[in-house]
Design a protein around this motif. Structure first.
Motif, short mmCIF file in Angstrom:
data_model
loop_
_atom_site.label_atom_id
_atom_site.label_comp_id
_atom_site.label_asym_id
_atom_site.label_seq_id
_atom_site.Cartn_x
_atom_site.Cartn_y
_atom_site.Cartn_z
N ARG A 492 30.99 40.43 38.56
CA ARG A 492 29.84 41.30 38.25
C ARG A 492 28.69 41.44 38.93
NH1 ARG A 492 30.73 36.69 34.57
NH2 ARG A 492 29.03 35.68 35.53
N SER A 493 27.85 42.85 38.76
CA SER A 493 27.30 43.65 39.07
C SER A 493 25.89 43.78 38.22
CB SER A 493 26.95 44.53 40.33
OG SER A 493 27.71 45.31 39.26
N GLN A 494 24.83 44.36 38.81
CA GLN A 494 23.86 44.49 37.93
C GLN A 494 24.32 46.02 36.73
OE1 GLN A 494 20.06 46.43 40.19
NE2 GLN A 494 18.81 46.29 37.72
N PHE A 495 25.13 46.67 36.70
CA PHE A 495 25.58 47.90 36.44
C PHE A 495 26.79 48.13 35.88
CE2 PHE A 495 22.23 49.34 39.43
CZ PHE A 495 21.33 49.83 39.31
N ILE A 496 28.01 46.81 36.09
CA ILE A 496 29.16 47.29 35.90
C ILE A 496 29.83 45.59 36.31
CG2 ILE A 496 30.66 47.18 38.25
CD1 ILE A 496 31.80 49.46 36.94
N THR A 497 30.78 45.52 35.16
CA THR A 497 31.24 44.06 34.96
C THR A 497 33.36 44.42 35.27
OG1 THR A 497 30.21 42.99 34.29
CG2 THR A 497 32.22 42.64 34.47
N GLU A 498 33.99 44.39 36.09
CA GLU A 498 34.89 44.77 36.31
C GLU A 498 35.96 43.27 36.80
OE1 GLU A 498 35.79 48.98 38.32
OE2 GLU A 498 35.40 48.19 36.05
N THR A 499 37.50 43.85 36.88
CA THR A 499 37.94 42.72 36.54
C THR A 499 39.40 42.87 37.69
OG1 THR A 499 39.75 43.01 34.51
CG2 THR A 499 37.90 41.85 34.70
N PHE A 500 39.75 41.85 38.59
CA PHE A 500 40.47 41.55 39.79
C PHE A 500 42.07 40.99 39.47
CE2 PHE A 500 36.40 43.28 40.76
CZ PHE A 500 36.64 44.69 41.41
N ASN A 501 43.39 41.40 39.68
CA ASN A 501 44.66 40.69 39.72
C ASN A 501 44.74 40.85 41.15
OD1 ASN A 501 47.01 39.71 39.93
ND2 ASN A 501 47.78 40.72 37.27
N PHE A 502 44.53 39.21 41.54
CA PHE A 502 44.46 39.30 42.80
C PHE A 502 45.55 38.95 43.47
CE2 PHE A 502 40.06 39.10 43.08
CZ PHE A 502 39.76 39.01 43.72
N GLU A 503 46.58 38.48 43.04
CA GLU A 503 48.52 38.52 43.13
C GLU A 503 48.44 39.91 43.38
OE1 GLU A 503 50.23 35.72 40.21
OE2 GLU A 503 48.69 34.02 40.83
N LYS A 504 48.25 41.10 42.68
CA LYS A 504 49.10 41.72 42.37
C LYS A 504 48.39 42.65 44.06
CE LYS A 504 48.13 45.22 39.35
NZ LYS A 504 47.67 45.78 38.19
N ASN A 505 46.50 42.89 44.12
CA ASN A 505 46.40 43.47 45.07
C ASN A 505 46.88 42.72 46.60
OD1 ASN A 505 44.48 45.47 44.10
ND2 ASN A 505 43.97 43.60 42.41
N GLY A 506 46.78 41.65 46.78
CA GLY A 506 47.30 41.37 48.51
C GLY A 506 46.14 42.14 48.82
N ALA A 507 46.71 42.59 50.19
CA ALA A 507 46.36 43.19 51.08
C ALA A 507 45.81 44.50 51.01
CB ALA A 507 46.87 43.13 52.42
N GLN A 508 45.81 44.60 49.79
CA GLN A 508 45.34 46.85 49.98
C GLN A 508 43.93 46.91 49.96
OE1 GLN A 508 46.47 47.78 45.50
NE2 GLN A 508 46.03 49.85 45.91
N GLU A 509 43.46 47.93 49.98
CA GLU A 509 42.03 48.15 51.01
C GLU A 509 42.21 49.63 50.78
OE1 GLU A 509 38.88 48.69 52.24
OE2 GLU A 509 39.29 46.46 52.09
N PRO A 510 41.39 50.41 50.01
CA PRO A 510 40.55 49.19 48.99
C PRO A 510 41.45 48.58 48.07
CG PRO A 510 40.02 51.49 48.48
CD PRO A 510 41.27 51.27 49.53
#
Length: 579
Positions: A492-510
């Motif tokens: 979460r941040s002051q303006f937005i909330t996001e969910t992330f799948n870290f198994e799927k993203n791995g080393a992806q940048e961004p």
């Protein structure tokens, strides 16, 4: 070796005539100008063009002085309010922190952090003379500050650090040097290792062992010759007075002297590697070998450069030799790593001439002291880069270090904060940080590997979802199997909330959120940055989350410690992080 062009300081006045220059471990130059301090802020440019003005930005550094004697009677001490405007007399930056100790004209010692007053040191229950300070010095590890007063006492203040990052000072111990009447003032302090050397206004010298209460002994009796400069090299205390250069053996107490002649105040430039010193004054200079009987040697390091500058100046400003000319030295400071020296000087014709402030001009020249240099823990970040440029882009000579030795000292059983600090101070990491300053693509792979090893060893303790996400991202970046599985994590941040799948993203940048938004990663934790409240490395432009401003996410012990330890000093370059 060719020198950088001098750094020019214009429209500044100096209240004192000596010790007006201090070079801090982060590369900042402090000039005790009047009424406000002037600093040379370190800057970073790939192309310096052989000009020191591209390494420093000269600017005012105004400080607010609170006079603790404001409502006290000055009948017993006219120095308390003898100046209509308070100004800095002595500046001492901490050897390992961003704290700055300043002694002002009202005999107050203030401690600042980024121009904000942290503390005005005082013991209000004591007598006026005991509260009137004339000198100060940090301990080598920056944990204490020693202060000398008008009662022949040295008081050691210990730093107390709170969990929120604030600091306070508490008197730890007071050493009485001379209880005679009248009590002499303590005018200079030098702190090396566990030994404190105190100089009194009657020109006597006392040695203090900070580890013991009853540890004060007189090393030199009082005399009529004023002590001018001093330093400690190995087992020797070196100091100059009005007529002599002296060497005091701190273990045996043996005192040796070399007559210099009266009238000229001589400063000491130590050459630690060569076990020599350069004695320099406004008129002359020479070298002295200190590990054997005194032998005067011509100065072939500093003198040729100053003489060349003086001849060039005289060719323009005293072409017909109608006037007597002189070179005046206002301050000498070694670089934090000890491989270079900065000299604050000006040149003048000896004649009756009134100058207004806009005509005042000083120069700071930077002179290498050796043929080569190496990276040390005493300097960091842009201070290394400054030495690199002063040595005409000569690469440092690197010390060999076994990587296994580094990991042996970085024991995984120690607390994570200590583990990080130990690894950051290692030769391997310092070398990497230096190359990040001069190469195009900065990297911290060895640091990430060390942190990942710690996480693997402590994996049963990683129960927080954000901690697991950070470790899983580290594993993917390094190409190792992860000891934990994070799954889907909400941030979460002051303006937005996001969910992330870290198994799927791995080393992806961004990193791509489940809502299909792209986010940059924190350079330290590899977590996505959803907030604008970040700390930035000014060299690599890498960003990390400002943990003090992020109160919306439930960070675990692993990520919180990483962000708290690395919030001030960049892991990439060792420079101060900016907002």
């Amino acid at each position: 070796m060719k020198l950088l062009k001098d750094l020019v300081i214009t429209r500044k006045e100096l209240q004192g005539w000596e010790k007006n220059l201090v070079w801090a471990r982060d590369g900042t130059l402090y000039i005790t100008s009047y009424p406000d301090i002037c600093i040379g802020q370190p800057t970073y440019r790939k192309e310096v063009g052989n000009n020191s003005k591209h390494l420093f930005h000269i600017k005012e550094y105004p400080l607010i002085f609170e006079n603790k004697f404001e409502f006290d009677s000055t009948a017993r001490n006219t120095l308390l309010s003898s100046q209509p405007v308070s100004f800095a007399r002595l500046v001492r930056p901490s050897p390992c922190d961003s704290l700055l100790a300043v002694l002002n004209s009202n005999l107050n010692v203030h401690v600042y952090r980024e121009q904000k007053l942290v503390c005005n040191l005082d013991e209000s229950e004591k007598h006026l003379e005991q509260r009137s300070y004339h000198c100060m010095e940090w301990s080598p590890d920056g944990s204490c500050l020693a202060i000398g007063n008008e009662s022949g006492e040295v008081t050691v203040y210990a730093i107390q650090r709170a969990n929120d990052g604030s600091v306070s000072f508490a008197p730890k111990r007071t050493f009485v040097l001379n209880s005679g009447l009248p009590s002499p003032w303590v005018t200079h302090i030098c702190w090396k290792g566990d030994e404190i050397v105190a100089f009194l206004d009657d020109n006597s010298i006392y040695l203090i062992d900070d580890r013991q209460v009853e540890s004060v002994k007189q090393a030199k009796n009082s005399s009529r010759f004023k002590i001018v400069d001093y330093c400690v090299m190995g087992d020797f205390l070196l100091f100059t007075d009005s007529c002599q250069f002296n060497k005091l053996n701190l273990k045996s107490g043996e005192l040796s002297s070399l007559t210099l002649g009266p009238g000229d105040e001589v400063s000491i430039v130590p050459l630690q590697k060569a076990k020599k010193v350069i004695l320099i004054s406004n008129k002359t200079s020479c070298q002295v070998q200190i590990d054997r009987d005194f032998t005067l040697i011509p100065d072939d390091i500093i003198a040729p450069h100053l003489e060349r500058k003086f001849r060039r100046w005289s060719a323009v400003n005293n072409e017909l030799n109608k006037y007597e000319s002189s070179l005046l030295i206002y301050g000498i400071s070694l670089s934090p790593d000890g491989y270079s020296v900065a000299i604050n000087y000006s040149m003048e014709r000896v004649c009756m001439k009134y100058k207004i402030a806009s005509e005042h001009q000083m120069y700071i020249t930077f002179i290498p002291l050796y043929e080569s240099w190496s990276i040390t823990k005493k300097a960091t970040g842009l201070a290394w880069y400054q030495t690199y440029k002063i040595y005409q882009s000569l690469l440092p000579s690197f010390e060999s270090q076994n990587r296994e030795d580094t990991h042996a000292r970085c024991d995984i059983h120690m607390p994570l904060e200590l583990y990080i600090q130990t690894f950051l101070s290692s030769t391997e990491m310092n070398n990497l940080r230096f190359f990040n300053l001069i190469e195009e693509h900065p990297s911290i792979k060895p640091f990430r590997k060390a942190i990942f090893d710690y996480a693997v060893a402590r994996s049963p303790e990683l129960t927080n979802a954000i901690d697991k996400a950070s470790v899983q991202s580290l594993a993917a970046i390094l190409g190792f199997p992860s000891p934990v599985e994070a799954g889907i994590v909400e941030l979460r941040s002051q303006f937005i909330t996001e969910t992330f799948n870290f198994e799927k993203n791995g080393a992806q940048e961004p990193i791509i959120s489940e809502q299909q938004h792209a986010w940059k990663r924190c350079a330290v934790t590899l977590l996505p940055i959803l907030t604008t409240k970040v700390k930035v490395c000014p060299i690599s432009n890498q960003r990390i989350i400002d943990i003090r401003a992020d109160t919306l996410n439930d960070y675990g012990w692993f990520t919180r410690t990483l962000l708290e330890v690395l919030k001030d000093e960049s892991v990439y370059s060792g420079t101060t992080m900016t907002l």
